[in-house]
Every structure is written in C-alpha cells, then in structure tokens.
Motif scaffolding. Structure first.
Motif, PDB file in Angstrom:
ATOM      1  N   LYS A  11       0.923  -1.332   0.130  1.00 29.50           N
ATOM      2  CA  LYS A  11       0.029  -0.025   0.086  1.00 29.50           C
ATOM      3  C   LYS A  11       0.828   1.265   0.007  1.00 29.50           C
ATOM      4  O   LYS A  11       0.514   2.324  -0.592  1.00 29.50           O
ATOM      5  CB  LYS A  11      -1.041   0.082   1.309  1.00 29.50           C
ATOM      6  CG  LYS A  11      -2.032  -0.981   1.043  1.00 29.50           C
ATOM      7  CD  LYS A  11      -3.103  -0.684   0.011  1.00 29.50           C
ATOM      8  CE  LYS A  11      -4.044  -1.994   0.110  1.00 29.50           C
ATOM      9  NZ  LYS A  11      -4.661  -2.369   1.163  1.00 29.50           N
ATOM     10  N   LEU A  12       2.157   1.104   0.548  1.00 27.17           N
ATOM     11  CA  LEU A  12       2.982   2.231   0.747  1.00 27.17           C
ATOM     12  C   LEU A  12       3.657   2.261  -0.646  1.00 27.17           C
ATOM     13  O   LEU A  12       4.260   3.302  -0.962  1.00 27.17           O
ATOM     14  CB  LEU A  12       4.021   2.212   1.861  1.00 27.17           C
ATOM     15  CG  LEU A  12       3.205   2.283   3.119  1.00 27.17           C
ATOM     16  CD1 LEU A  12       4.498   1.888   4.254  1.00 27.17           C
ATOM     17  CD2 LEU A  12       2.633   3.692   3.354  1.00 27.17           C
ATOM     18  N   GLY A  13       3.607   1.257  -1.461  1.00 25.54           N
ATOM     19  CA  GLY A  13       4.571   1.365  -2.867  1.00 25.54           C
ATOM     20  C   GLY A  13       5.857   0.886  -2.515  1.00 25.54           C
ATOM     21  O   GLY A  13       6.708   0.930  -3.449  1.00 25.54           O
ATOM     22  N   ASP A  14       6.323   0.409  -1.466  1.00 24.50           N
ATOM     23  CA  ASP A  14       7.470  -0.039  -1.106  1.00 24.50           C
ATOM     24  C   ASP A  14       7.957  -1.685  -1.556  1.00 24.50           C
ATOM     25  O   ASP A  14       7.750  -2.246  -0.611  1.00 24.50           O
ATOM     26  CB  ASP A  14       7.913   0.021   0.462  1.00 24.50           C
ATOM     27  CG  ASP A  14       9.353  -0.255   0.698  1.00 24.50           C
ATOM     28  OD1 ASP A  14      10.047  -0.766  -0.303  1.00 24.50           O
ATOM     29  OD2 ASP A  14      10.088   0.079   1.864  1.00 24.50           O
ATOM     30  N   MET A  15       7.526  -1.995  -2.611  1.00 27.93           N
ATOM     31  CA  MET A  15       7.581  -3.060  -3.398  1.00 27.93           C
ATOM     32  C   MET A  15       8.933  -3.890  -3.075  1.00 27.93           C
ATOM     33  O   MET A  15       9.002  -5.508  -2.789  1.00 27.93           O
ATOM     34  CB  MET A  15       7.505  -3.484  -4.735  1.00 27.93           C
ATOM     35  CG  MET A  15       6.199  -2.517  -5.207  1.00 27.93           C
ATOM     36  SD  MET A  15       4.388  -3.291  -4.287  1.00 27.93           S
ATOM     37  CE  MET A  15       4.785  -4.955  -4.652  1.00 27.93           C
ATOM     38  N   LYS A  16      10.229  -3.313  -2.784  1.00 26.06           N
ATOM     39  CA  LYS A  16      11.227  -3.982  -2.456  1.00 26.06           C
ATOM     40  C   LYS A  16      11.247  -4.721  -1.082  1.00 26.06           C
ATOM     41  O   LYS A  16      11.615  -5.817  -1.021  1.00 26.06           O
ATOM     42  CB  LYS A  16      12.416  -2.946  -2.333  1.00 26.06           C
ATOM     43  CG  LYS A  16      13.974  -3.648  -2.313  1.00 26.06           C
ATOM     44  CD  LYS A  16      14.936  -2.521  -2.542  1.00 26.06           C
ATOM     45  CE  LYS A  16      16.443  -3.070  -2.058  1.00 26.06           C
ATOM     46  NZ  LYS A  16      17.522  -2.039  -2.051  1.00 26.06           N
ATOM     47  N   THR A  17      10.659  -3.915  -0.131  1.00 23.92           N
ATOM     48  CA  THR A  17      10.670  -4.441   1.229  1.00 23.92           C
ATOM     49  C   THR A  17       9.392  -5.515   1.409  1.00 23.92           C
ATOM     50  O   THR A  17       9.641  -6.548   1.760  1.00 23.92           O
ATOM     51  CB  THR A  17      10.131  -3.468   2.258  1.00 23.92           C
ATOM     52  OG1 THR A  17      11.094  -2.564   2.067  1.00 23.92           O
ATOM     53  CG2 THR A  17      10.249  -3.870   3.765  1.00 23.92           C
ATOM     54  N   ALA A  18       8.373  -5.327   0.614  1.00 27.15           N
ATOM     55  CA  ALA A  18       7.355  -6.344   0.514  1.00 27.15           C
ATOM     56  C   ALA A  18       7.996  -7.565  -0.151  1.00 27.15           C
ATOM     57  O   ALA A  18       7.693  -8.746   0.136  1.00 27.15           O
ATOM     58  CB  ALA A  18       6.032  -5.800  -0.463  1.00 27.15           C
ATOM     59  N   GLU A  19       8.600  -7.524  -1.329  1.00 26.94           N
ATOM     60  CA  GLU A  19       9.336  -8.821  -1.683  1.00 26.94           C
ATOM     61  C   GLU A  19      10.324  -9.357  -0.786  1.00 26.94           C
ATOM     62  O   GLU A  19      10.366 -10.662  -0.896  1.00 26.94           O
ATOM     63  CB  GLU A  19      10.137  -8.432  -2.965  1.00 26.94           C
ATOM     64  CG  GLU A  19       9.144  -8.179  -4.123  1.00 26.94           C
ATOM     65  CD  GLU A  19       9.007  -9.236  -5.309  1.00 26.94           C
ATOM     66  OE1 GLU A  19       9.031 -10.333  -5.064  1.00 26.94           O
ATOM     67  OE2 GLU A  19       8.842  -8.822  -6.480  1.00 26.94           O
ATOM     68  N   SER A  20      11.271  -8.638  -0.205  1.00 24.47           N
ATOM     69  CA  SER A  20      11.920  -9.283   0.974  1.00 24.47           C
ATOM     70  C   SER A  20      11.351  -9.918   1.941  1.00 24.47           C
ATOM     71  O   SER A  20      11.776 -10.994   2.359  1.00 24.47           O
ATOM     72  CB  SER A  20      13.095  -8.042   1.483  1.00 24.47           C
ATOM     73  OG  SER A  20      12.177  -7.215   2.248  1.00 24.47           O
TER      74      SER A  20
END
Length: 565
Positions: A231-240
């Motif tokens: 939701k924050l658009g932080d896909m890098k952290t989401a993927e990690s």
C-alpha cells in the motif's frame, strides 16, 4: 450411558418416514452429545430444531432446560445453543438466550458463550453494540480470557484506536494472559492499515521476546506486513518479506495476490504478470482475487484488449466470475467508452438472475449514463424504471449519484426534485448528497441559498471541509469578497480547534508550544472573544499557558497585566 448407541438408534429410527421426533427427544440427545464433546453432532441437531423443525431459540432453550439431568448433562449445552444461534446469522437470538437463562433460570453461561456472541456482533459491524455488551458482561463478574481480549483489540483496531489496542495487549501481559498469534496479527494489521508499517514491523520482529517464546509469526502475520508495504508502494521491502517467509512459513496464494496488486497499483504490469508466472512455477494456482486485480488495473489503464484476453481465459478454464468480477467488468467497459456493452452485460446478468440486490452495478451504470450524451436523462429514467420492474428500489447512493449529476449539469431544479423523491421514499440524505447540492447552488448563482443550507447543516453538525470549500468557491465566483474572507478566517479558526481536539483524542497532551502556536495565529484573524475562548478551552484540557504569550495576547484582552505561573 452409551452416546454412540443412542445416536445410531436415533438415526435408524429417523429413517422411518412416519417418525417425527419431538422437541424433548432431540433435546435429550443434545445433552448426551454435549456430554461426550461431540459438538459437530450437537450443532447439527440444533440446526435441525431451529431450521427444519421450526422451533424458536427460546422454545429450544425451554426444551433443553426441561431435559436437564445432573447425571448426563452439563452447562455447555446452553453455550452450544448460543453458538448455534450465532451460526444461524442471528446474534440477537444468542443474546436473548443468555439473558433469559440469567433472569428467569438463574443460570450463567460461560465466558466462552459470551465470546462467541461478542464475536458475532463484531462480524456484523455493530461496534457500538459490542462495547455495550462487553461492558455488560464485565459487570456480571466474568473474567476475561485471551479470546475476550482479542475481541477487544479487534474492536479497537477496527475503530483505528491502535494505541489503546496496544495498551490492552500490555494489560494482557500484566494479568498473566498470554497473547497468541491472533493477538499480534490484529495489532500488526491495525498498524499497517493506519499507515504505521514501521510499528507493525517492530512488533513483528519482537513477537518472540514479547510472548516469551510462545508465539511465532505465521503466514497471516507476513501477509499483513506485505500488504502494508504494498500500500505504501515499497515493493522492495514487500518482496524481501516474501523471501523471508520461505524459511519456515508457507508462501500462499494470498501473499502473491497482494504483491500482484501492489505492482499493479504502481503501474508495473510487467512485474505483476511475472509474479503470476512465479506462482505457477511454485505450484500455486492464481485465484479469482488475482484475476480481478489484473483486470481492474488493466481497465484502469485503458488496456481493454489484454483485459478481454484474460476474461476469455477465465471462461475457457472455468474460473467462475464473482460479484467483484462483474462490477470490475461493468465499470471497466463503461469508463473506457463501451457503455452499450456494459449495459448488455448487465442485462444478461439480470436475465440469468446473477445480479445482487444491493444496487451496486446499477449505480455504476447510472453514473456513466449521465455522462454519456445529451439524452442521458431519458436513458437514466428508463434504466430506473427497469430497476423498479425487477423489484429493485433506488438506494441512497442512486439518489446521490443523480443529485450530483444534475448539480454538475446546472439543473438544480431536477436535483431538488430527486431530493424530494428521496425523502418521500424514506431515504436519509448523507453529507455527500448535501455537499453536491451546496456545490450546485454555489456554482449556479444561488450562493445565498447555499449559505442558508450551510447554516442549517451547521446546526445539525453535518459540515466538513468540502461543504465550506464549495461555499467559498461560490462567494469567489459571485465576487462576494468580504463574505469569502470571513468564511476563510472562520475555516482557519475551526481548523485550529479541530487540531487540538484530535491531539487530545489520540492521547497527545497539548503543551505550552501548542498554546503559543494556536493563540499567535488566532489573534491575527479572530475576535477577542474567540481568542479568550480558545485560551480557556486549552487550559481546561490541561495545557500550561506560556507566560509570555499570555501576557502579550490574552492578558490585555481580559484586562489583566500579567499571568503568574
């Protein structure tokens, strides 16, 4: 004394067509099944009594009470009845059982029955009722357990009262009640929904320490955080986080569905489709949620061709559309200029009796019909007539959509007529509808009428920034400069008061800096009485005034030379 034999005998006799079991017969059997903890059989028997045999919940209660036998019965039979009432979708019945036992029989159900009932109330969205019943339960002397407090935390998170939920968590620890993974998941999810994902991550990293090693994260925990970062658009952290899940926790379809939607929100269609391929490689089959996300965002970006290919694939592979697919399809076609196709699809759904009675699809189509062409009004009228023919009455959203459309078109007389029809049909207007009318009046040289309406709304406590901004725009459009300036200053003053109220509500104590900031700004644009009133309000809320600010601003207004701290 032989539960299996009793149940087999009952089922054997039940096969006889001439056999009609009595209330007493089934109630005796329920007591026996509860005694040996065969709760699935218990719920099946109660469902038979309530649904098939037509007994009311209170009649079943009386039957169970009359058959109570100290040798084979236990109080859990009444807990089971409360649960059966809740499963039938009527929480009110469960409460009536609890109260009749208490007031007429002198019997108290266990805390488990109360938990089951309170859970039902929350699932029905009746949070205010939950708090009322919860306080009632506590007043009867019940001792809360982890499930009770989990419900309290869930209710607080639902109301966005996250820090109060955390305080309940610490109360659990102090009381020696160990939180479970559900407790952590609710607070982490609440933090993520409020946008404080870093707090959610901090709780996640400390789950083991805070639970003294009893609780570890599960797939739900990870999915809450993945969703928060998406939701924050932080896909890098989401993927990690997804990668971290692979060690000890199962990555499921929901994880991928969340990531797919996250990439689509950022316009990264290529990455979203790549994730779908990764899912299949891992042996996971994309579900309807994944397809709905893909189709929704494809339509949003105007890629109707790829959306159509996906829809065709779903049909070919027997992936059933749900109500969300239908609404996405209707809205997607309409917004991309295929209104006729959307109407034809809706007509087909109605013919197959696949349209929900909530009016959601109809409201989408009415919205776009109004924006179609010069004959939109007649088309909307015909569409609404068709709704009535199908037994579907317009709801508040339908009326609101029509009022807003007429207001934007400058047809205020039509908007008022629809408003009158809405009142006649017993529908209650909401603030969105009132704002549409105020905006329409303000833009169509009726700003004085709009001001009268705003004054009435203020009396009812139904104002927001949108209402006042519409009136402000109307004043400016009509060159009423003094009125516009006065309204603007009033809005600034109200904003200061709202800010302080918000601080207090969230447990933040206003201090002398808050005092100085608000009073310094207020003295520039408010009357002496209003400045003094703001000072008094802050003092009542426990603010210690800054002596310099008081001496320079407030003191002279009330005739005092100095303020002694």
């Amino acid at each position: 004394m032989s539960p299996d034999l009793v149940l087999r005998f009952y089922k054997k006799v039940e096969e006889q067509k001439s056999f009609l079991p009595s209330l007493e017969c089934v109630c005796v059997l329920v007591h026996v099944m509860v005694g040996c903890k065969r709760y699935d059989d218990v719920l099946g028997l109660m469902d038979k009594l309530l649904r098939k045999m037509g007994f009311s919940h209170l009649e079943v209660l009386d039957g169970l009470w009359d058959c109570y036998d100290g040798e084979v019965s236990c109080g859990g039979v009444f807990d089971a009845l409360v649960r059966a009432c809740n499963l039938s979708g009527n929480g009110k019945c469960g409460y009536e059982v609890i109260m009749k036992l208490r007031t007429e029989k002198g019997f108290s159900v266990s805390v488990h029955a109360w938990n089951n009932y309170l859970n039902r109330v929350l699932k029905s969205g009746e949070v205010s009722c939950f708090w009322q019943r919860y306080e009632e339960m506590i007043s009867y002397g019940y001792v809360e357990n982890v499930y009770t407090l989990n419900l309290v935390i869930y209710a607080l998170c639902k109301e966005m009262r996250l820090y109060e939920a955390i305080s309940v968590f610490y109360r659990m620890l102090k009381s020696g009640i160990y939180p479970n993974v559900v407790t952590f998941n609710m607070i982490i999810d609440g933090a993520c929904k409020m946008g404080d994902v870093s707090l959610g991550l901090k709780l996640f990293r400390n789950m083991g320490i805070m639970s003294m090693g009893f609780v570890m994260p599960n797939s739900v925990t990870f999915n809450c955080l993945v969703n928060g970062y998406c939701k924050l658009g932080d896909m890098k952290t989401a993927e990690s986080l997804r990668d971290e899940m692979t060690v000890g926790v199962e990555v499921n379809v929901r994880t991928y569905a969340t990531l797919v939607d996250g990439y689509l929100r950022k316009g990264c269609t290529k990455e979203a489709f790549k994730l779908c391929s990764d899912m299949v490689d891992r042996g996971l089959v994309p579900n309807i949620v994944v397809y709905n996300s893909l189709i929704h965002w494809l339509y949003f970006e105007g890629d109707t061709t790829t959306a159509s290919v996906l829809l065709s694939y779903m049909i070919k592979t027997n992936i059933c559309f749900d109500k969300f697919t239908n609404s996405i399809l209707v809205k997607g076609l309409s917004r991309n200029g295929y209104l006729k196709e959307a109407l034809d699809y809706h007509k087909w759904l109605a013919g197959e009796n696949l349209v929900d009675k909530d009016g959601f699809l109809e409201n989408i189509l009415i919205y776009y019909l109004f924006r179609s062409d010069n004959e939109s009004v007649s088309k909307v009228k015909q569409f609404i007539d068709d709704m009535f023919d199908r037994g579907l009455n317009p709801d508040t959203v339908t009326y609101g959509t029509m009022i807003d459309a007429f207001s934007k078109q400058g047809s205020i007389s039509h908007a008022v007529r629809v408003y009158d029809d809405m009142i006649k049909m017993g529908k209650k207007p909401n603030l969105v509808i009132y704002n549409s009318i105020v905006d329409g009046l303000s833009k169509n040289l009726s700003v004085d009428v709009a001001k009268i309406m705003v004054d009435e709304l203020k009396k009812l406590g139904l104002l927001d920034a949108v209402t006042l901004n519409s009136l402000l725009n109307g004043y400016c459009a009509n060159w009423k400069v003094n009125e516009a300036l006065n309204l603007f200053l009033q809005m600034q003053e109200d904003e200061a008061k709202e800010l302080m109220e918000m601080m207090v509500a969230q447990g933040l104590t206003p201090d002398s800096i808050t005092y100085t900031t608000l009073l310094t700004n207020a003295c520039k644009k408010s009357s002496a009485e209003e400045v003094v009133a703001l000072h008094d309000d802050m003092v009542v809320k426990g603010v210690t005034p800054d002596s310099q600010t008081y001496d320079d601003i407030v003191g002279p207004l009330i005739g005092k030379e100095s303020f002694d701290l």
